[in-house]
Motif scaffolding. Structure first.
Motif, short mmCIF file in Angstrom:
data_model
loop_
_atom_site.label_atom_id
_atom_site.label_comp_id
_atom_site.label_asym_id
_atom_site.label_seq_id
_atom_site.Cartn_x
_atom_site.Cartn_y
_atom_site.Cartn_z
N LYS A 130 35.25 24.55 95.45
CA LYS A 130 34.29 23.44 95.78
C LYS A 130 33.27 23.08 97.21
CE LYS A 130 35.40 20.16 92.55
NZ LYS A 130 36.13 18.52 92.37
N THR A 131 34.05 23.19 97.66
CA THR A 131 33.47 23.39 99.73
C THR A 131 32.77 24.42 100.08
OG1 THR A 131 35.92 22.47 100.25
CG2 THR A 131 34.25 23.12 102.11
N VAL A 132 32.93 25.49 99.11
CA VAL A 132 31.62 26.25 100.18
C VAL A 132 30.94 26.91 98.83
CG1 VAL A 132 32.98 27.86 101.21
CG2 VAL A 132 33.59 28.41 98.80
N LYS A 133 30.82 26.31 97.88
CA LYS A 133 30.34 27.25 96.73
C LYS A 133 28.46 26.95 97.16
CE LYS A 133 28.54 28.10 92.51
NZ LYS A 133 28.31 30.12 92.15
N GLY A 134 28.24 25.65 96.80
CA GLY A 134 26.53 25.27 97.31
C GLY A 134 25.93 26.02 96.32
N ARG A 135 24.50 26.39 97.28
CA ARG A 135 23.53 27.12 96.07
C ARG A 135 24.43 28.70 96.13
NH1 ARG A 135 18.06 23.76 97.27
NH2 ARG A 135 18.49 22.39 96.18
N HIS A 136 24.99 28.42 96.75
CA HIS A 136 25.67 30.32 97.31
C HIS A 136 26.17 31.26 95.54
CE1 HIS A 136 24.62 29.75 101.83
NE2 HIS A 136 25.33 28.62 101.78
N LYS A 137 26.29 32.32 96.33
CA LYS A 137 26.40 32.93 95.26
C LYS A 137 28.30 33.70 95.42
CE LYS A 137 26.38 37.56 93.09
NZ LYS A 137 25.61 39.07 93.43
N LEU A 138 29.33 33.56 94.88
CA LEU A 138 30.48 33.70 95.22
C LEU A 138 30.92 34.80 94.76
CD1 LEU A 138 32.01 29.58 95.09
CD2 LEU A 138 30.97 30.68 97.34
N VAL A 139 31.85 35.82 96.18
CA VAL A 139 32.20 36.98 95.17
C VAL A 139 33.45 36.21 95.68
CG1 VAL A 139 32.26 39.32 95.71
CG2 VAL A 139 30.25 38.23 95.78
N CYS A 140 34.19 36.84 94.65
CA CYS A 140 36.31 35.79 94.83
C CYS A 140 36.65 36.97 94.35
CB CYS A 140 36.00 34.98 93.58
SG CYS A 140 34.50 33.72 94.03
N VAL A 141 37.42 37.10 95.74
CA VAL A 141 39.12 38.01 95.15
C VAL A 141 40.33 37.24 95.19
CG1 VAL A 141 40.67 39.94 96.20
CG2 VAL A 141 37.96 39.55 96.98
N LEU A 142 40.87 37.04 94.22
CA LEU A 142 41.74 36.36 94.31
C LEU A 142 43.18 37.12 92.76
CD1 LEU A 142 41.48 33.88 90.89
CD2 LEU A 142 39.54 35.01 91.82
N GLY A 143 44.52 36.42 92.83
CA GLY A 143 45.61 37.37 92.22
C GLY A 143 46.66 36.01 91.57
N ALA A 144 47.85 36.31 91.50
CA ALA A 144 48.67 35.10 91.37
C ALA A 144 50.00 35.80 91.74
CB ALA A 144 48.72 34.57 90.07
N ALA A 145 50.79 34.96 92.77
CA ALA A 145 51.86 35.45 93.10
C ALA A 145 52.93 35.92 91.63
CB ALA A 145 52.95 34.19 93.72
N GLY A 181 50.01 44.47 86.25
CA GLY A 181 48.58 44.56 85.83
C GLY A 181 49.39 43.17 84.91
N ARG A 182 50.46 42.92 84.60
CA ARG A 182 50.16 41.77 83.40
C ARG A 182 50.20 40.20 84.39
NH1 ARG A 182 55.87 40.82 79.96
NH2 ARG A 182 55.22 38.47 78.75
N ILE A 183 50.37 40.40 85.72
CA ILE A 183 50.00 39.05 85.95
C ILE A 183 48.23 38.60 86.21
CG2 ILE A 183 50.22 38.20 88.43
CD1 ILE A 183 52.03 39.31 89.31
N LEU A 184 47.74 40.69 86.10
CA LEU A 184 46.45 39.69 86.46
C LEU A 184 45.70 39.57 85.03
CD1 LEU A 184 46.44 41.69 89.05
CD2 LEU A 184 44.11 42.68 88.31
N ALA A 185 46.47 40.12 83.71
CA ALA A 185 46.31 39.91 82.41
C ALA A 185 46.28 38.60 82.49
CB ALA A 185 46.36 41.20 81.62
N GLU A 186 47.42 37.87 82.94
CA GLU A 186 47.52 36.42 82.63
C GLU A 186 46.50 35.33 83.16
OE1 GLU A 186 51.58 35.91 83.63
OE2 GLU A 186 52.28 36.65 81.84
N ILE A 187 46.37 36.31 84.31
CA ILE A 187 44.62 35.37 85.19
C ILE A 187 43.52 35.69 83.99
CG2 ILE A 187 43.49 35.19 86.76
CD1 ILE A 187 45.90 36.33 88.66
#
Length: 256
Positions: A130-145, A181-187
């Motif tokens: 929310k803080t960075v979005k604005g009118r920008h295109k976001l390229v996001c790298v994420l995972g989960a523990a 791989g299973r963690i990524l599938a759940e995300i």
């Protein structure tokens, strides 16, 4: 947030536990924009200070980005006031506040900003986006523990990323003894709304490299989950790591 509530066995239990702190407090600093502000205020028999972003409390400025940081700054200001610190000193200090390493940290500025943040819960992730979005295109790298912890949040992380990000690279975070791989599938199971592109790259360094290769001027790259943590917890043990240094190294490889 849900992870705190989960450990207490429900919101009401959590609220009661937190209420005990207010009952014994000699001084309470209360966020008046919180829907439970009145409940906690009534429990405190000591001195009370309330602050609000929505209705305005005091006029302060902070260089730290995001509405959540404004709430933090107001809370800090009222802690200072409660301890007799002069308002002029409070304003000057908050005006020079520096961010915490790995928290909304802009690691690269050109040709596009690359932001590294520790956000590893749905609530924190949404606040960052929310803080960075604005009118920008976001390229996001994420995972989960991994490690069997907080599995409920994985689809939620995917859902939030799909809401704000234009391109998503799912990657390893801290799998511990779980199948990455299973963690990524759940995300991924939480990503129902359409996005421009979705990539799955288990190698976190390669995922960051992909983000920097596909981003263009005017975009913002956001790398979340690790912040300034010095280790990556894998199936094979602990690996030395720092998202910020990896971003800088990959940037040098691509842009020289």
């Amino acid at each position: 947030t849900p992870e705190h509530i989960e450990s207490h066995g429900g919101f009401e239990n959590y609220k009661r536990a937190k209420g005990e702190l207010f009952e014994s407090a000699k001084t309470a600093i209360i966020n008046l924009d919180d829907e439970n502000a009145e409940y906690f205020s009534e429990l405190c028999k000591g001195k009370k200070y309330g602050y609000s972003v929505e209705s305005g409390s005091i006029d302060i400025a902070t260089p730290l980005p995001g509405k959540f940081n404004l709430y933090n700054a107001l809370a800090a200001a009222y802690v200072g006031l409660s301890q007799g610190v002069d308002m002029k000193v409070i304003k000057e200090t908050l005006g020079k506040a520096k961010g915490i390493p790995g928290r909304m940290e802009t690691v690269i500025k050109e040709p596009f900003p690359v932001i590294v943040d520790y956000a590893h819960t749905p609530d924190a992730l949404e606040k960052v986006y929310k803080t960075v979005k604005g009118r920008h295109k976001l390229v996001c790298v994420l995972g989960a523990a991994g490690g069997g912890r907080d599995k409920w949040k994985r689809p939620q992380m995917g859902k939030i990323a799909a809401r704000y990000c234009d391109e998503i690279i799912l990657t390893n975070e801290d799998p511990y003894n779980e199948d990455p791989g299973r963690i990524l599938a759940e995300i991924k199971s939480g990503i129902s709304s359409p996005i421009s592109k979705l990539y799955e790259i288990l190698d976190r360094r390669e995922a960051i490299k992909k983000a920097l290769r596909i981003a263009k001027r005017g975009d913002i790259v956001v790398v979340t989950g690790k912040g300034a943590e010095p280790w990556l917890m894998t199936n094979e043990g602990r690996v030395a790591w720092d998202d910020r240094e990896i971003v800088r190294a990959v940037y040098r490889e691509i842009f020289g």
